[in-house]
Design an enzyme around this catalytic site. Structure first.
Site, PDB file in Angstrom:
ATOM      1  N   TYR A   1     -10.586 -22.583  -0.780  1.00 31.24           N
ATOM      2  CA  TYR A   1     -10.446 -21.754   0.407  1.00 31.24           C
ATOM      3  C   TYR A   1     -11.535 -20.678   0.348  1.00 31.24           C
ATOM      4  O   TYR A   1     -11.558 -19.861  -0.572  1.00 31.24           O
ATOM      5  CB  TYR A   1      -9.061 -21.097   0.515  1.00 31.24           C
ATOM      6  CG  TYR A   1      -8.998 -20.317   1.813  1.00 31.24           C
ATOM      7  CD1 TYR A   1      -8.658 -20.952   2.998  1.00 31.24           C
ATOM      8  CD2 TYR A   1      -9.399 -18.987   1.871  1.00 31.24           C
ATOM      9  CE1 TYR A   1      -8.684 -20.285   4.200  1.00 31.24           C
ATOM     10  CE2 TYR A   1      -9.432 -18.307   3.076  1.00 31.24           C
ATOM     11  CZ  TYR A   1      -9.070 -18.971   4.236  1.00 31.24           C
ATOM     12  OH  TYR A   1      -9.120 -18.302   5.438  1.00 31.24           O
TER      13      TYR A   1
ATOM     14  N   ARG B   1       0.854  -1.200   0.000  1.00 34.10           N
ATOM     15  CA  ARG B   1       0.000   0.000   0.000  1.00 34.10           C
ATOM     16  C   ARG B   1       0.889   1.249   0.000  1.00 34.10           C
ATOM     17  O   ARG B   1       1.826   1.304   0.792  1.00 34.10           O
ATOM     18  CB  ARG B   1      -0.867   0.011   1.248  1.00 34.10           C
ATOM     19  CG  ARG B   1      -1.879  -1.110   1.237  1.00 34.10           C
ATOM     20  CD  ARG B   1      -2.940  -0.838   2.267  1.00 34.10           C
ATOM     21  NE  ARG B   1      -3.885  -1.937   2.295  1.00 34.10           N
ATOM     22  CZ  ARG B   1      -4.380  -2.462   3.402  1.00 34.10           C
ATOM     23  NH1 ARG B   1      -4.042  -1.967   4.572  1.00 34.10           N
ATOM     24  NH2 ARG B   1      -5.241  -3.453   3.333  1.00 34.10           N
TER      25      ARG B   1
ATOM     26  N   ASP C   1     -13.744 -17.708   2.611  1.00 35.22           N
ATOM     27  CA  ASP C   1     -13.944 -16.956   3.846  1.00 35.22           C
ATOM     28  C   ASP C   1     -15.365 -17.158   4.342  1.00 35.22           C
ATOM     29  O   ASP C   1     -16.243 -17.609   3.595  1.00 35.22           O
ATOM     30  CB  ASP C   1     -13.703 -15.462   3.589  1.00 35.22           C
ATOM     31  CG  ASP C   1     -12.231 -15.100   3.759  1.00 35.22           C
ATOM     32  OD1 ASP C   1     -11.497 -15.870   4.393  1.00 35.22           O
ATOM     33  OD2 ASP C   1     -11.833 -14.034   3.251  1.00 35.22           O
TER      34      ASP C   1
HETATM   35  C1  LIG Z   1      -6.888 -21.014  10.517  1.00 34.68           C
HETATM   36  C2  LIG Z   1      -8.057 -20.429   9.781  1.00 34.68           C
HETATM   37  C3  LIG Z   1      -8.296 -19.067   9.878  1.00 34.68           C
HETATM   38  C4  LIG Z   1      -9.383 -18.507   9.196  1.00 34.68           C
HETATM   39  N1  LIG Z   1      -9.605 -17.161   9.315  1.00 34.68           N
HETATM   40  C5  LIG Z   1     -10.671 -16.610   8.701  1.00 34.68           C
HETATM   41  C6  LIG Z   1     -10.923 -15.212   8.838  1.00 34.68           C
HETATM   42  O1  LIG Z   1     -10.205 -14.488   9.524  1.00 34.68           O
HETATM   43  N2  LIG Z   1     -12.015 -14.703   8.171  1.00 34.68           N
HETATM   44  C7  LIG Z   1     -12.844 -15.493   7.397  1.00 34.68           C
HETATM   45  O2  LIG Z   1     -13.826 -14.972   6.846  1.00 34.68           O
HETATM   46  N3  LIG Z   1     -12.615 -16.815   7.266  1.00 34.68           N
HETATM   47  C8  LIG Z   1     -11.561 -17.396   7.896  1.00 34.68           C
HETATM   48  N4  LIG Z   1     -11.330 -18.747   7.764  1.00 34.68           N
HETATM   49  C9  LIG Z   1     -12.244 -19.552   6.925  1.00 34.68           C
HETATM   50  C10 LIG Z   1     -13.442 -20.127   7.717  1.00 34.68           C
HETATM   51  O3  LIG Z   1     -12.969 -20.967   8.733  1.00 34.68           O
HETATM   52  C11 LIG Z   1     -14.340 -20.874   6.726  1.00 34.68           C
HETATM   53  O4  LIG Z   1     -14.893 -19.977   5.803  1.00 34.68           O
HETATM   54  C12 LIG Z   1     -15.501 -21.641   7.373  1.00 34.68           C
HETATM   55  O5  LIG Z   1     -15.118 -22.359   8.513  1.00 34.68           O
HETATM   56  C13 LIG Z   1     -16.070 -22.615   6.349  1.00 34.68           C
HETATM   57  O6  LIG Z   1     -17.204 -23.262   6.885  1.00 34.68           O
HETATM   58  P1  LIG Z   1     -17.643 -24.702   6.349  1.00 34.68           P
HETATM   59  O7  LIG Z   1     -18.920 -25.016   7.024  1.00 34.68           O
HETATM   60  O8  LIG Z   1     -17.630 -24.722   4.861  1.00 34.68           O
HETATM   61  O9  LIG Z   1     -16.465 -25.687   6.805  1.00 34.68           O
HETATM   62  P2  LIG Z   1     -16.037 -26.193   8.241  1.00 34.68           P
HETATM   63  O10 LIG Z   1     -15.976 -25.062   9.210  1.00 34.68           O
HETATM   64  O11 LIG Z   1     -14.791 -26.982   8.038  1.00 34.68           O
HETATM   65  O12 LIG Z   1     -17.232 -27.152   8.693  1.00 34.68           O
HETATM   66  C14 LIG Z   1     -17.404 -28.455   8.190  1.00 34.68           C
HETATM   67  C15 LIG Z   1     -17.905 -29.322   9.330  1.00 34.68           C
HETATM   68  O13 LIG Z   1     -18.232 -30.618   8.821  1.00 34.68           O
HETATM   69  C16 LIG Z   1     -17.851 -31.596   9.776  1.00 34.68           C
HETATM   70  N5  LIG Z   1     -17.683 -32.875   9.069  1.00 34.68           N
HETATM   71  C17 LIG Z   1     -16.827 -33.153   8.056  1.00 34.68           C
HETATM   72  N6  LIG Z   1     -16.982 -34.432   7.626  1.00 34.68           N
HETATM   73  C18 LIG Z   1     -17.950 -34.977   8.401  1.00 34.68           C
HETATM   74  C19 LIG Z   1     -18.573 -36.271   8.446  1.00 34.68           C
HETATM   75  N7  LIG Z   1     -18.223 -37.269   7.589  1.00 34.68           N
HETATM   76  N8  LIG Z   1     -19.541 -36.503   9.375  1.00 34.68           N
HETATM   77  C20 LIG Z   1     -19.928 -35.519  10.238  1.00 34.68           C
HETATM   78  N9  LIG Z   1     -19.377 -34.275  10.231  1.00 34.68           N
HETATM   79  C21 LIG Z   1     -18.403 -33.996   9.325  1.00 34.68           C
HETATM   80  C22 LIG Z   1     -16.549 -31.042  10.343  1.00 34.68           C
HETATM   81  O14 LIG Z   1     -16.271 -31.598  11.610  1.00 34.68           O
HETATM   82  C23 LIG Z   1     -16.855 -29.539  10.411  1.00 34.68           C
HETATM   83  O15 LIG Z   1     -17.382 -29.175  11.673  1.00 34.68           O
HETATM   84  C24 LIG Z   1     -10.231 -19.322   8.396  1.00 34.68           C
HETATM   85  C25 LIG Z   1      -9.969 -20.691   8.287  1.00 34.68           C
HETATM   86  C26 LIG Z   1      -8.898 -21.242   8.974  1.00 34.68           C
HETATM   87  C27 LIG Z   1      -8.624 -22.702   8.837  1.00 34.68           C
END
Ligand SMILES: Cc1cc2nc3c(=O)[nH]c(=O)nc-3n(C[C@H](O)[C@H](O)[C@H](O)COP(=O)(O)OP(=O)(O)OC[C@H]3O[C@@H](n4cnc5c(N)ncnc54)[C@H](O)[C@@H]3O)c2cc1C
Length: 386
Positions: A352, A178, A354
Site C-alpha cells: 500500500y 491525539r 500513498d
Molecule cells: C480508495 C483509495 C483511496 C486512496 N487515497 C489516497 C489518498 O488520500 N492519498 C494518497 O496519497 N494516496 C491514496 N491512495 C493511493 C493511490 O491511489 C496510489 O498511491 C496510486 O494510485 C498508486 O499509483 P500506481 O501507478 O502505483 O498504481 P495504479 O494507480 O493502480 O496504476 C496502475 C495502472 O496500471 C494499469 N494496468 C495494470 N495491469 C495492466 C496491464 N496488464 N496492461 C495494461 N495496463 C495495466 C491499471 O489499469 C492502472 O491504471 C488511495 C488508494 C485507494 C485505492
C-alpha cells in the site's frame, strides 16, 4: 539510436517514470494502459450534472512531509492547500476523528485536559496484554475495549472482511489518539488537492513528444510481447497477473461505490466513516468538499462498500497476510530470473503506497536506471526489498 521502453500502466508510478526517463535519457516511451483513461486509481473527472470534480476510485488527498515532492507535483499541476476533516458515525452520534480530546469529551461525557485525557486513557488500556499478537489485542492494549468497539471493531471488520483478531498488530502501530483538539486527518505538513484534478497532473506529465500513450490495451505476458523490440519493460500492474497467476492470486480488497446526487448539501463535511457493523457501507464521501474554493448548487456523494477483489480488477488494498507474503516471495524470485524487466508501483511491488511514495519511488528508480545504463551495471528488478 534512442532507447525504446515500454511502461505498463498509466498510473502515477508509470507516468512519473515515463517523464523522468524522457527528460534524462535519449529514449522513446510507449505506455500501455488497459483502462480507458490515464492516472490509474487517482483518476478524476468533472461530473456532468453537478460540475463537481469526482475522485473516480475514492477520495484522494495529496499529503507529504517532503517539500520537494510537493514542488514536483506543482511543476505539472497546481496543488491548493486543503485540510481533510473526517467524522465518525457510531450509534447514531457523530464524533470527531482522529480520536482527539473533543471525541473523548463527547464519548465519555467529560471535559478532559490533555493531561487528564492521558491519565484516563491509561486506565482504559489493557496492560495485561504485554505482547499484542494481532490487531484486536493491540487496539485493546492501547485504547481499551470501549473505544475499540465503538471506533475500530466494526469499521475494520467491514473494511478487511474478517475479524480484526485475524489481522496483524502492525496495522495499528502507534496510539491512534491525539491529546489536543487537532482534527486535521493528516500529520504531514503539505496537504492539498490539485485545482484541476489528478488526471490533469498526469496528462501534463505525459504531454511530451517522446511519450506515446495507448489506452484500452492490456499487456499480456506472452512471448510476442517479450520478444518485441523494447530495451526494457517497466511493469506497474499486479505482479501475480504478470505471471498469469501461475502460483495463485495475491489477495486484495476492493470497493464498490454507490453514487447519489442531491440538492444543496448532504452531510456538511467531506467524509463520514460509519463505524458500526450493522451499517453495510464503510463511509460516505461528499466530493464538493474537496474543492472548498468552489460553490455548487447540487452535491454528489458516494457510499463505499468494501469486498474481496476477486476478478483481478480494481485492486485497491493489498491484504498482505502471511500467505500473501509467501506467495509474493515466489513471484519476486521468478521476476528476478527475467531480463530487462522491472516491477514498480503499488501493484508491481504489492504494497500500500500513498501518492507521495509512488512519485518519490518512480523518480528515484528512473535516476538509478539512467545510472545503471551509463555505468553498464545490472538494472534492479524492484525498487524495494521485501
Ligand atoms: C480508495 C483509495 C483511496 C486512496 N487515497 C489516497 C489518498 O488520500 N492519498 C494518497 O496519497 N494516496 C491514496 N491512495 C493511493 C493511490 O491511489 C496510489 O498511491 C496510486 O494510485 C498508486 O499509483 P500506481 O501507478 O502505483 O498504481 P495504479 O494507480 O493502480 O496504476 C496502475 C495502472 O496500471 C494499469 N494496468 C495494470 N495491469 C495492466 C496491464 N496488464 N496492461 C495494461 N495496463 C495495466 C491499471 O489499469 C492502472 O491504471 C488511495 C488508494 C485507494 C485505492
Amino acid at each position: 539510436m534512442p532507447f525504446r521502453f515500454l511502461i505498463v500502466g498509466a498510473g502515477f508510478s508509470g507516468s512519473v517514470l515515463a517523464r523522468e526517463l524522457v527528460d534524462h535519457l535519449d529514449c522513446f516511451v510507449e505506455i500501455r494502459e488497459e483502462r480507458n483513461h490515464i492516472a490509474g486509481n487517482c483518476h478524476t473527472y468533472v461530473d456532468e450534472e453537478t460540475g463537481i470534480t469526482v475522485h473516480h476510485y475514492g477520495p484522494h488527498i495529496f499529503n507529504t512531509d517532503k517539500k520537494e515532492i510537493w514542488d514536483y507535483f506543482n511543476r505539472y499541476s497546481e496543488l491548493r492547500h486543503y485540510v481533510h476533516r473526517v467524522k465518525a458515525w457510531h450509534d447514531g452520534k457523530v464524533y470527531s476523528l482522529p480520536i482527539n480530546i473533543s471525541t473523548l469529551n463527547q464519548f465519555f461525557e467529560n471535559t478532559f485536559t490533555p493531561e487528564s485525557a492521558r491519565e484516563f486513557l491509561n486506565t482504559l488500556g489493557d496492560h495485561s496484554i504485554l505482547h499484542a499478537g494481532n490487531f484486536e489485542e493491540q487496539a485493546i492494549r492501547l485504547l481499551g475495549e470501549k473505544l475499540y468497539k465503538a471506533f475500530f471493531y466494526g469499521y475494520t471488520k467491514k473494511q478487511w472482511g474478517c475479524e480484526p483478531r485475524l489481522l496483524p498488530a502492525s496495522i495499528l502501530k502507534r496510539l491512534p489518539i491525539r491529546f489536543d483538539y487537532n482534527d486535521n486527518y493528516h500529520n504531514n505538513p503539505y496537504t492539498g488537492i490539485p485545482v484541476n484534478g489528478y488526471t490533469d497532473f498526469v496528462s501534463n506529465l505525459l504531454n511530451h513528444r517522446r511519450i506515446k500513450v495507448i489506452l484500452n490495451k492490456k499487456f499480456q505476458n506472452n512471448s510476442d510481447e517479450l520478444s518485441s523490440s523494447y530495451d526494457h519493460i517497466f511493469y506497474t500492474g499486479s505482479i501475480d497477473s504478470f505471471f498469469n497467476y501461475e502460483h495463485g492470486r495475491l489477495s486484495y480488497r476492493t470497493l464498490r461505490f454507490e453514487k447519489e446526487i442531491h440538492e444543496g448539501d448532504f452531510q456538511g463535511c467531506p467524509q463520514i466513516n460509519y463505524c458500526d457493523e450493522n451499517i453495510p457501507f464503510t463511509r460516505i464521501t461528499e466530493h464538493k468538499y474537496f474543492t472548498p474554493w468552489k460553490k455548487f448548487n447540487k452535491t454528489v456523494i458516494f457510499k463505499e462498500y468494501s469486498s474481496e477483489a476477486e476478478n483481478g480488477n480494481n485492486l485497491f488494498y493489498p491484504k498482505r497476510l502471511k500467505a500473501d507474503k509467501d506467495l509474493l516471495s515466489v513471484y519476486r524470485e521468478k521476476a528476478g530470473q527475467l531480463k530487462n524487466i522491472s516491477f514498480l508501483g503499488r501493484l508491481g511491488t504489492y504494497r500500500y503506497l500513498d501518492m507521495q511514495h509512488v512519485i518519490e519511488e518512480s523518480m528515484g528508480f528512473a535516476k538509478l536506471f539512467v545510472e545503471c545504463l551509463k555505468t553498464d551495471s545490472p538494472v534492479p528488478v524492484f525498487p524495494n526489498r521485501e
